[in-house]
Design a protein around this motif. Structure first.
Motif, PDB file in Angstrom:
ATOM      1  N   LYS A 290       0.914  -1.224   0.066  1.00 27.59           N
ATOM      2  CA  LYS A 290       0.133  -0.061   0.036  1.00 27.59           C
ATOM      3  C   LYS A 290       0.854   1.186  -0.138  1.00 27.59           C
ATOM      4  O   LYS A 290       0.472   2.168  -0.787  1.00 27.59           O
ATOM      5  CB  LYS A 290      -0.876  -0.143   1.180  1.00 27.59           C
ATOM      6  CG  LYS A 290      -1.821   1.186   1.090  1.00 27.59           C
ATOM      7  CD  LYS A 290      -2.827   0.880   2.310  1.00 27.59           C
ATOM      8  CE  LYS A 290      -3.921   2.023   2.329  1.00 27.59           C
ATOM      9  NZ  LYS A 290      -4.691   1.957   3.549  1.00 27.59           N
ATOM     10  N   ARG A 291       1.991   1.389   0.763  1.00 24.07           N
ATOM     11  CA  ARG A 291       2.916   2.427   0.881  1.00 24.07           C
ATOM     12  C   ARG A 291       3.442   2.705  -0.444  1.00 24.07           C
ATOM     13  O   ARG A 291       3.555   3.793  -0.835  1.00 24.07           O
ATOM     14  CB  ARG A 291       3.845   2.245   1.981  1.00 24.07           C
ATOM     15  CG  ARG A 291       4.858   3.414   2.105  1.00 24.07           C
ATOM     16  CD  ARG A 291       4.252   4.696   2.400  1.00 24.07           C
ATOM     17  NE  ARG A 291       5.291   5.778   2.201  1.00 24.07           N
ATOM     18  CZ  ARG A 291       5.619   6.403   3.261  1.00 24.07           C
ATOM     19  NH1 ARG A 291       5.470   6.036   4.488  1.00 24.07           N
ATOM     20  NH2 ARG A 291       6.740   7.481   2.917  1.00 24.07           N
ATOM     21  N   LEU A 292       3.904   1.611  -1.024  1.00 23.39           N
ATOM     22  CA  LEU A 292       4.780   1.463  -2.419  1.00 23.39           C
ATOM     23  C   LEU A 292       3.678   2.176  -3.301  1.00 23.39           C
ATOM     24  O   LEU A 292       4.176   2.933  -4.273  1.00 23.39           O
ATOM     25  CB  LEU A 292       5.035  -0.037  -2.412  1.00 23.39           C
ATOM     26  CG  LEU A 292       5.871  -0.048  -3.925  1.00 23.39           C
ATOM     27  CD1 LEU A 292       7.123   0.748  -4.002  1.00 23.39           C
ATOM     28  CD2 LEU A 292       6.080  -1.544  -4.459  1.00 23.39           C
ATOM     29  N   SER A 293       2.684   1.692  -3.359  1.00 20.83           N
ATOM     30  CA  SER A 293       1.674   2.416  -4.414  1.00 20.83           C
ATOM     31  C   SER A 293       1.438   3.814  -4.018  1.00 20.83           C
ATOM     32  O   SER A 293       1.494   4.569  -5.042  1.00 20.83           O
ATOM     33  CB  SER A 293       0.345   1.528  -4.179  1.00 20.83           C
ATOM     34  OG  SER A 293      -0.717   2.274  -4.903  1.00 20.83           O
TER      35      SER A 293
ATOM     36  N   ASP B 173       3.608   5.944  -2.720  1.00 21.21           N
ATOM     37  CA  ASP B 173       4.923   6.495  -3.039  1.00 21.21           C
ATOM     38  C   ASP B 173       5.051   6.695  -4.612  1.00 21.21           C
ATOM     39  O   ASP B 173       5.550   7.636  -5.121  1.00 21.21           O
ATOM     40  CB  ASP B 173       6.104   6.045  -2.467  1.00 21.21           C
ATOM     41  CG  ASP B 173       6.091   6.176  -0.919  1.00 21.21           C
ATOM     42  OD1 ASP B 173       5.245   7.131  -0.504  1.00 21.21           O
ATOM     43  OD2 ASP B 173       6.648   5.471  -0.333  1.00 21.21           O
ATOM     44  N   LEU B 174       4.677   5.541  -5.214  1.00 22.62           N
ATOM     45  CA  LEU B 174       4.916   5.387  -6.773  1.00 22.62           C
ATOM     46  C   LEU B 174       3.746   6.488  -7.587  1.00 22.62           C
ATOM     47  O   LEU B 174       4.391   7.409  -8.442  1.00 22.62           O
ATOM     48  CB  LEU B 174       4.658   4.032  -7.262  1.00 22.62           C
ATOM     49  CG  LEU B 174       5.831   2.998  -7.237  1.00 22.62           C
ATOM     50  CD1 LEU B 174       5.532   1.654  -7.402  1.00 22.62           C
ATOM     51  CD2 LEU B 174       6.995   3.500  -7.692  1.00 22.62           C
ATOM     52  N   ARG B 175       2.723   6.524  -7.151  1.00 26.81           N
ATOM     53  CA  ARG B 175       1.532   7.452  -7.830  1.00 26.81           C
ATOM     54  C   ARG B 175       2.079   8.902  -7.379  1.00 26.81           C
ATOM     55  O   ARG B 175       1.774   9.779  -8.166  1.00 26.81           O
ATOM     56  CB  ARG B 175       0.267   7.113  -6.951  1.00 26.81           C
ATOM     57  CG  ARG B 175      -0.079   5.974  -7.636  1.00 26.81           C
ATOM     58  CD  ARG B 175      -1.348   5.592  -7.413  1.00 26.81           C
ATOM     59  NE  ARG B 175      -1.826   5.149  -6.174  1.00 26.81           N
ATOM     60  CZ  ARG B 175      -2.758   5.062  -5.290  1.00 26.81           C
ATOM     61  NH1 ARG B 175      -4.059   5.225  -6.077  1.00 26.81           N
ATOM     62  NH2 ARG B 175      -2.918   4.708  -4.309  1.00 26.81           N
ATOM     63  N   LYS B 176       2.781   9.094  -6.022  1.00 22.09           N
ATOM     64  CA  LYS B 176       3.014  10.637  -5.659  1.00 22.09           C
ATOM     65  C   LYS B 176       4.248  10.785  -6.753  1.00 22.09           C
ATOM     66  O   LYS B 176       4.567  11.893  -7.008  1.00 22.09           O
ATOM     67  CB  LYS B 176       3.518  10.370  -4.229  1.00 22.09           C
ATOM     68  CG  LYS B 176       4.062  11.848  -3.841  1.00 22.09           C
ATOM     69  CD  LYS B 176       4.410  11.834  -2.255  1.00 22.09           C
ATOM     70  CE  LYS B 176       4.736  13.067  -1.719  1.00 22.09           C
ATOM     71  NZ  LYS B 176       5.169  13.069  -0.487  1.00 22.09           N
TER      72      LYS B 176
ATOM     73  N   SER C 102      -1.511   1.464  -8.589  1.00 23.29           N
ATOM     74  CA  SER C 102      -2.612   1.146  -7.552  1.00 23.29           C
ATOM     75  C   SER C 102      -2.159  -0.011  -6.790  1.00 23.29           C
ATOM     76  O   SER C 102      -1.305  -0.850  -7.300  1.00 23.29           O
ATOM     77  CB  SER C 102      -4.119   1.065  -7.821  1.00 23.29           C
ATOM     78  OG  SER C 102      -4.201  -0.184  -8.797  1.00 23.29           O
ATOM     79  N   SER C 103      -2.692  -0.252  -5.330  1.00 20.26           N
ATOM     80  CA  SER C 103      -2.292  -1.154  -4.492  1.00 20.26           C
ATOM     81  C   SER C 103      -2.654  -2.437  -5.345  1.00 20.26           C
ATOM     82  O   SER C 103      -2.108  -3.522  -5.217  1.00 20.26           O
ATOM     83  CB  SER C 103      -2.848  -1.228  -3.318  1.00 20.26           C
ATOM     84  OG  SER C 103      -2.476  -0.060  -2.591  1.00 20.26           O
TER      85      SER C 103
ATOM     86  N   TYR D 181      -1.721  -7.397  -8.471  1.00 20.81           N
ATOM     87  CA  TYR D 181      -1.956  -8.277  -9.786  1.00 20.81           C
ATOM     88  C   TYR D 181      -0.465  -8.310 -10.396  1.00 20.81           C
ATOM     89  O   TYR D 181      -0.192  -9.647 -10.865  1.00 20.81           O
ATOM     90  CB  TYR D 181      -2.784  -7.420 -10.741  1.00 20.81           C
ATOM     91  CG  TYR D 181      -4.069  -7.264 -10.681  1.00 20.81           C
ATOM     92  CD1 TYR D 181      -4.820  -8.699 -10.163  1.00 20.81           C
ATOM     93  CD2 TYR D 181      -5.008  -6.265 -11.015  1.00 20.81           C
ATOM     94  CE1 TYR D 181      -6.034  -8.643  -9.764  1.00 20.81           C
ATOM     95  CE2 TYR D 181      -6.266  -6.227 -10.560  1.00 20.81           C
ATOM     96  CZ  TYR D 181      -6.920  -7.264  -9.956  1.00 20.81           C
ATOM     97  OH  TYR D 181      -8.380  -7.175  -9.965  1.00 20.81           O
ATOM     98  N   MET D 182       0.498  -7.579 -10.280  1.00 23.38           N
ATOM     99  CA  MET D 182       1.879  -7.576 -10.899  1.00 23.38           C
ATOM    100  C   MET D 182       2.531  -8.877 -10.139  1.00 23.38           C
ATOM    101  O   MET D 182       3.176  -9.695 -10.685  1.00 23.38           O
ATOM    102  CB  MET D 182       2.807  -6.532 -10.584  1.00 23.38           C
ATOM    103  CG  MET D 182       2.276  -5.265 -11.620  1.00 23.38           C
ATOM    104  SD  MET D 182       3.203  -3.977 -11.078  1.00 23.38           S
ATOM    105  CE  MET D 182       1.902  -2.803 -11.699  1.00 23.38           C
ATOM    106  N   ARG D 183       2.257  -9.184  -8.706  1.00 26.71           N
ATOM    107  CA  ARG D 183       2.949  -9.897  -7.910  1.00 26.71           C
ATOM    108  C   ARG D 183       2.249 -11.381  -8.367  1.00 26.71           C
ATOM    109  O   ARG D 183       3.195 -12.269  -8.565  1.00 26.71           O
ATOM    110  CB  ARG D 183       2.410  -9.932  -6.320  1.00 26.71           C
ATOM    111  CG  ARG D 183       2.893 -10.869  -5.720  1.00 26.71           C
ATOM    112  CD  ARG D 183       2.443 -10.822  -4.356  1.00 26.71           C
ATOM    113  NE  ARG D 183       3.038 -11.981  -3.410  1.00 26.71           N
ATOM    114  CZ  ARG D 183       2.235 -13.212  -3.344  1.00 26.71           C
ATOM    115  NH1 ARG D 183       1.560 -13.577  -4.428  1.00 26.71           N
ATOM    116  NH2 ARG D 183       2.807 -14.234  -2.546  1.00 26.71           N
TER     117      ARG D 183
END
Length: 182
Positions: free
Chosen positions: A63-66, A68-71, A80-81, A86-88
């Protein structure tokens, strides 16, 4: 010269040829970009899965990665989270299936997600991946194909009951018409 427009008589041939080149170039560019995007998603999925396995990452980190990436990339979608999960899943499902890894890079992300969610058997996935790559199925056509085709041992097999056979035949006609009319 064409009397009406003062154009050479073979101008229409030239225009047709140039338009075809532009269309083919656009398709090649789209495929190249798509392949890079799928490779990026593969790598992100791999990194997430490996970190989860080695460092015990959980939902809060993804969730945090999502966030930070969108920021960091505000005009870019796809981080998105849910999409990171889905990528995982994408990486996890295909990492041991080397024969399918090239195919998944040839079709759009939405097609890949559809196959991940609807087709659990890898042999069936192989079939739909190949057909989508070879025939250029749109996502709606892929959905129709999944809903009406029965794949067993890599071959199409019709349903066994009379009622299902009738539905199968009608659906095949609808699928054929949708391919012809598009």
């Amino acid at each position: 010269m064409d009397q009406n427009n003062s154009l050479p008589s073979d101008y229409r041939t030239l225009l047709k040829s140039v338009k075809k080149q532009i269309q083919e170039s656009r398709i090649r560019a789209y495929r190249s970009v798509n392949k890079e995007l799928i490779q990026l998603y593969w790598n992100i999925g791999k990194e997430i899965l490996e970190r989860q396995e080695s460092e015990g990452w959980g939902k809060s980190i993804v969730k945090r990665l999502s966030h930070d990436l969108r920021k960091e990339f505000p005009g870019t979608s796809g981080f998105s989270s849910q999409n990171l999960w889905y990528m995982r899943q994408f990486y996890s499902e295909y990492r041991d299936h080397v024969n399918l890894q090239q195919l998944v890079g040839e079709i759009p992300w939405g097609h890949n997600l559809l196959l991940l969610s609807r087709i659990k058997d890898m042999q069936e996935r192989d079939y739909y991946l190949r057909m989508t790559a070879e025939l250029g199925w749109s996502r709606p056509k892929l959905k129709i194909a999944i809903s009406i085709r029965y794949v067993k041992n890599g071959a199409l097999t019709p349903p066994t009951t009379p009622a299902l056979s009738l539905c199968y035949a009608a659906s095949r006609v609808a699928l054929t018409l949708s391919f012809i009319c598009s």
